[in-house]
Scaffold this motif. Structure first.
Motif: not given
Length: 253
Positions: A37-43, A144-162
């Motif tokens: 979907c092109g999201d990964v390639a963006g700056v 993602a919710d579990t990682l955040r609860a453990a103190g991590a910052q979480v971000d998403f990158v959409q690599a593809y679409r179904r």
């Protein structure tokens, strides 16, 4: 008994080849289509990826489409890559990620999913670290919710679409054969969404005579809800699927 592999391409053809080498008659009926979907390639995405302590790839498709879009470069030794199961881990290795950088569920885990992956990730997570989850368009947020609860910052990158399936003529013919002779075919399901697409491709079909292997309890439940008369659970590894298929085939001889 012919095995019908419903994974998206090119995974479906790869599984068909392995099944044929193991002595099965198999063909592909990919019930999901994925595309970059092109999201990964963006700056902005590239900046987040560079800053991340680790990346979670939710599926083989996530790994495939991610590396279609990132600049070719050696994988940083200090960055881990997490996979919820052996299929994704194998795909990451094939794409150049060192095996020593890959985190995945234990080989004897009850399930290969986010919950089992978390058991291996938990010791690595530190407060404030950035974790990027590489996925398609949507999905479960439990990890993602579990990682955040453990103190991590979480971000998403959409690599593809179904998208809905795009069956080639041979794949369409295999679907029609399975509808005509359900007892002679065994569906291999690795996605509940794929079962929904099957229902759309064959509205009104009688699934009571049909049989399936499902690689997760949620997928098993979805197949039963559609009306499959016989649904068995199998761990998602190739060896486990082959063993379950042989056992099921034996009961029909």
């Amino acid at each position: 008994m012919r095995l019908l592999v419903t994974r998206p391409q090119p995974q479906a053809d790869a599984w068909v080849r392995r099944l044929a080498e193991a002595g099965f008659e198999a063909c592909a009926v990919p019930l999901l289509h994925t595309e970059a979907c092109g999201d990964v390639a963006g700056v902005p995405a590239q900046q987040r990826i560079t800053q991340a302590a680790g990346l979670v790839f939710v599926s083989p498709a996530a790994a495939t489409h991610f590396f279609e879009q990132v600049p070719a470069a050696p994988w940083p030794a200090a960055r881990w890559a997490a996979a919820p199961g052996p299929g994704t881990a194998e795909r990451l290795v094939a794409l150049g990620v060192p095996a020593g950088c890959i985190v995945q569920p234990a080989a004897d885990a009850a399930q290969f999913d986010s919950e089992s992956l978390w058991q291996q990730l938990q010791p690595r997570v530190q407060a404030g670290m950035l974790v990027v989850i590489v996925r398609g368009d949507g999905g479960r947020d439990w990890l993602a919710d579990t990682l955040r609860a453990a103190g991590a910052q979480v971000d998403f990158v959409q690599a593809y679409r179904r998208t809905a399936p795009r069956l080639r003529p041979a794949e369409q013919a295999a679907l029609q054969a399975a509808l005509a002779q359900p007892a002679e075919h065994l569906w291999l399901f690795s996605s509940a969404e794929a079962i929904g697409h099957l229902q759309s491709l064959a509205p009104g079909a009688d699934w009571q005579p049909a049989q399936a292997l499902a690689t997760h309890p949620r997928i098993e439940a979805r197949a039963r809800a559609l009306g499959f008369g016989r649904v068995l659970f199998s761990r998602p590894s190739f060896d486990a699927v082959a063993l379950a298929a042989r056992a099921l085939h034996g009961t029909h001889e």
